[in-house]
Design an enzyme around this catalytic site. Sequence first.
Site, PDB file in Angstrom:
ATOM      1  CG  ASP A 124      -8.190   0.391   0.666  1.00 29.36           C
ATOM      2  OD1 ASP A 124      -8.678  -0.016   1.515  1.00 29.36           O
ATOM      3  OD2 ASP A 124      -7.195   0.004   0.013  1.00 29.36           O
ATOM      4  CE1 TYR A 169      -7.226   3.861   8.446  1.00 24.11           C
ATOM      5  CE2 TYR A 169      -5.708   4.112   6.563  1.00 24.11           C
ATOM      6  CZ  TYR A 169      -6.085   4.100   7.806  1.00 24.11           C
ATOM      7  OH  TYR A 169      -4.940   3.869   8.822  1.00 24.11           O
ATOM      8  CG  LEU A 196       5.900   5.105   0.467  1.00 25.57           C
ATOM      9  CD1 LEU A 196       5.915   4.629  -0.921  1.00 25.57           C
ATOM     10  CD2 LEU A 196       7.114   5.864   0.811  1.00 25.57           C
ATOM     11  CD  GLU A 201       9.271  -0.006  -7.819  1.00 20.67           C
ATOM     12  OE1 GLU A 201       8.521  -0.631  -7.030  1.00 20.67           O
ATOM     13  OE2 GLU A 201      10.338   0.092  -7.543  1.00 20.67           O
ATOM     14  CE  LYS A 232      -0.080   2.407  -2.054  1.00 24.69           C
ATOM     15  NZ  LYS A 232       0.223   1.152  -1.451  1.00 24.69           N
ATOM     16  CG  ASP A 236      -5.143  -3.813  -2.818  1.00 21.71           C
ATOM     17  OD1 ASP A 236      -4.535  -3.074  -1.757  1.00 21.71           O
ATOM     18  OD2 ASP A 236      -6.050  -3.310  -3.082  1.00 21.71           O
ATOM     19  NE  ARG A 265       3.456  -2.272   6.958  1.00 25.63           N
ATOM     20  CZ  ARG A 265       3.255  -1.879   5.764  1.00 25.63           C
ATOM     21  NH1 ARG A 265       4.274  -1.653   4.768  1.00 25.63           N
ATOM     22  NH2 ARG A 265       1.994  -2.074   5.470  1.00 25.63           N
ATOM     23  CD  GLU A 275       2.710  -5.196  -1.009  1.00 23.88           C
ATOM     24  OE1 GLU A 275       1.539  -5.389  -0.630  1.00 23.88           O
ATOM     25  OE2 GLU A 275       3.463  -4.752  -0.440  1.00 23.88           O
ATOM     26  CE1 TYR A 330       6.098  -4.712  -3.413  1.00 21.91           C
ATOM     27  CE2 TYR A 330       7.914  -3.144  -2.365  1.00 21.91           C
ATOM     28  CZ  TYR A 330       6.655  -4.040  -2.319  1.00 21.91           C
ATOM     29  OH  TYR A 330       5.843  -3.762  -1.317  1.00 21.91           O
ATOM     30  CE  LYS A 375      -4.685   3.647  -2.336  1.00 24.96           C
ATOM     31  NZ  LYS A 375      -4.940   2.910  -1.028  1.00 24.96           N
ATOM     32  CB  CYS A 395     -39.498  -2.402  12.636  1.00 25.86           C
ATOM     33  SG  CYS A 395     -39.422  -3.811  11.588  1.00 25.86           S
ATOM     34  CB  CYS A 418     -43.083  -5.791  12.869  1.00 26.70           C
ATOM     35  SG  CYS A 418     -42.004  -5.277  14.180  1.00 26.70           S
ATOM     36  CB  CYS A 450     -36.841  -4.391  14.561  1.00 27.90           C
ATOM     37  SG  CYS A 450     -38.424  -5.162  15.011  1.00 27.90           S
ATOM     38  CB  CYS A 480     -40.005  -8.385  13.375  1.00 26.67           C
ATOM     39  SG  CYS A 480     -39.896  -7.710  11.955  1.00 26.67           S
TER      40      CYS A 480
HETATM   41  S1  IVH Z   1       8.018   0.572  -1.541  1.00 27.71           S
HETATM   42  C1  IVH Z   1       9.899   2.922   0.318  1.00 27.71           C
HETATM   43  N1  IVH Z   1       6.827  -0.497  -3.754  1.00 27.71           N
HETATM   44  O1  IVH Z   1       2.317  -0.176  -0.409  1.00 27.71           O
HETATM   45  C2  IVH Z   1       9.309   2.105   1.186  1.00 27.71           C
HETATM   46  N2  IVH Z   1       5.758  -0.356  -1.785  1.00 27.71           N
HETATM   47  O2  IVH Z   1       3.324   2.579   1.315  1.00 27.71           O
HETATM   48  C3  IVH Z   1       7.657   1.645   0.800  1.00 27.71           C
HETATM   49  N3  IVH Z   1       3.493  -1.639  -1.744  1.00 27.71           N
HETATM   50  O3  IVH Z   1       3.288  -0.647   2.678  1.00 27.71           O
HETATM   51  C4  IVH Z   1       7.672   0.388  -0.011  1.00 27.71           C
HETATM   52  N4  IVH Z   1       3.569  -1.796  -4.157  1.00 27.71           N
HETATM   53  O4  IVH Z   1       3.354  -2.550   1.274  1.00 27.71           O
HETATM   54  C5  IVH Z   1       6.659  -0.294  -2.452  1.00 27.71           C
HETATM   55  N5  IVH Z   1       6.014  -1.236  -5.580  1.00 27.71           N
HETATM   56  C6  IVH Z   1       5.838  -1.228  -4.583  1.00 27.71           C
HETATM   57  C7  IVH Z   1       4.956  -1.348  -3.777  1.00 27.71           C
HETATM   58  C8  IVH Z   1       4.648  -1.019  -2.204  1.00 27.71           C
HETATM   59  C9  IVH Z   1       3.007  -2.195  -3.037  1.00 27.71           C
HETATM   60  C10 IVH Z   1       2.973  -1.377  -0.526  1.00 27.71           C
HETATM   61  C11 IVH Z   1       3.875  -1.628   0.401  1.00 27.71           C
HETATM   62  C12 IVH Z   1       3.882  -0.441   1.397  1.00 27.71           C
HETATM   63  C13 IVH Z   1       2.657   0.407   0.858  1.00 27.71           C
HETATM   64  C14 IVH Z   1       3.552   1.706   0.529  1.00 27.71           C
END
Ligand code: IVH
Length: 683
Positions: free
Chosen positions: A34, A37, A87, A117, A119, A121, A140, A177, A229, A331, A425, A428, A443, A448
């Site tokens: 990530d 990316y 976001l 809060e 975030k 995964d 989504r 999530e 959330y 992050k 290689c 070989c 190769c 081989c």
């Molecule tokens: S708020 C305001 N709150 O992380 C609109 N997102 O870019 C954005 N995610 O794709 C969502 N935990 O899927 C929000 N506590 C949290 C989150 C959360 C995970 C994900 C969400 C979004 C990305 C934020």
Amino acid sequence: MSPAEAQKRIAELRAAVALHDELYHRRAKPEISDFDYDQLKQELAGLENRFPDAARAVGVETPTARVGDDRTEGFARVKHRQAMSTLENTYDEAELREFHARLAKALGPDDLAYTVEPKIDGVAVSLTFEHGQLVRAVTRGDGEEGDDVTVNVRTIRGLPPGLRGGRIPAMVEIRGEIFLREEEFRRINQLQEENGEAPYANPRNLAAGTLKQLDPQLVASRQLEIVLYGLGYCEPKVVDSQSAYHDQLKAWGLPVVEHFWLVRGIDAVWAAIQELDRLRRGFAYGTDGAVVKLDAFAQQNHKGVGYRGMGADGRAEAARKLSPRWACAFKFAPDRAETRVRAITIQVGRTGALTPVAELEPVTLAGTTVKRATLHNADEIARKDVRVGDAVLVEKAGEIIPAVVAVLRKKRPADSPPYAFPRACPVCHTAAVRAEGEVVWRCPNPQCPEKVRRRIEHFASKAGVDIEGLGEEMAALLLEKGLIKSISDIFRLKLEDLLPLKKSGEVWAGNLIAGIDARRDADLWRVINGLGIPQVGAAAAKDLARTFRSLEALAAADEADLLRIDGFGEKTAAAVRAWFADPANRALLCELQAAGVKPAPPAAASSALAGKTFVLTGTLPTLTREDATARIEAAGGKVAGSVSKKTHYVVAGEEAGSKLEKAKTLGVPVLDEAALRRLLGEA
Ligand code: IVH
């Protein structure tokens, strides 16, 4: 950088980001971390801002202005009532402070109230509750429209089918999530390996892959969990702040985040983030950051939704990503450690792929000792300029394989030469080749010894025919002693051959021979998968076994036969044909037969619907979409989301739309509910 250089780089970055979006969102099989990316995306956004003309010259479509699209075949598409935004991520405290400075300037006080809060995964979903009852769950998708995954989401045990308590809106979209716990991830990956499927890279990908399964029973066999959330459309409104909303979710009996902070001012936000970082490892879900939100909905609405993407003026109008200005995702940098590259070695895969590996000074990372890290391919080494002796950062972000993410240039020994990727290689010594448009050097020598060893190992592995006692070490030993030279030799091994290999080895040798004997009639798909045909993994092997039912029939299949299989494209068909056309492979098949290998075809499907693909459209008189799907699947059929030449039937009800049109154009038979029931043997 000149505008011409910028233009070239923008084009490269857009292609790279688009590729990784596809791998992450649709195939749930990411190839880079990530963090890497995010870096690619940041570089792209930076260049698009600095060189708007160059960006426009490349085209108006840019991944920085789009939400990654997760929509896949096989699901009905549903529009969100309120778009699902996402976001931009930051790893930088200063950027977080700028986010606050912008809001404080626009809204007045410096002690704005925020929630902080975790975030999570996981995989984003939107649940619609009507009068308190869960009626729909949608991914989504592209932010506007997602895949209907209601059937799968209903299998989640921790999610009640309805809201309890008071203050229940007529209609509300609740966002959250879906995730898998670490232990569940490990359990499924182990099964995955036993079934010959590739393991998933991390819990998030597995959760995404599971949510997109077309078989709800399989989904139910995995313990998906959910945490909620977010608020989408809501009528009538019931709360006026994010903190009150968290409490309301809990009061409705829904699973909520373990902890959130309600704080004032940016310093308190930062302190909460630090505390979250200390607590997060104890959470049920992977937490890769913090989401900071303005608490008061009135203030959120005041700041509204902004468009991000290309530069300030003359930006692309198309497909612009919506990004709320009232929230910010911070992050945590992934687990990383510094170490040194002792050597770069080259692994030869069974297809001959030459994969460079960094041999590292052992270092502890996220609780495990890391000694090796993949360097992916020659281009990646050149891009990062990794050299032997370099100090490097290695990272493991929930992934199984650690990766070298950065070289610490300042610590580089003065005289270190750039790494020269071998042109031959290492085993070989045959000159390596690179196919047009590929990044991988291979190769090309079919004999081989390393490729042969890997092929045998793969054939005998859990993913192949699964011979007990014939693992990596044993395969290497048998090869070294000259007892086997190819896959078919395995089935010619005799007890006498094995006895000298180990002291007092009777029991062991007897077991191995018995293990081999027991697999002479291994499932056909395992044999096909074990043969290592390029482009053919376990899923394709199962399709081939179901369709052709013997190696002879498969060997005789022509391109048209192969293309008739759902999911088989020209590339796969050509790879299968090429493999069976190769005289060496034909000889191998004869030898296997001569050695008494008789693969078992899959049990014949009892139903007339086996292998038939259906597409549902419109509303049927009595059956819901889920009922119809379940019945078709129970009878061995498959339900897909869009009509193609390979669709066998379209089942159309009232208000059927473009799918019906398409069926008519392509000449696909159209059934009404009564006809479907007759086909199912119900009427
Ligand atoms: S708020 C305001 N709150 O992380 C609109 N997102 O870019 C954005 N995610 O794709 C969502 N935990 O899927 C929000 N506590 C949290 C989150 C959360 C995970 C994900 C969400 C979004 C990305 C934020």
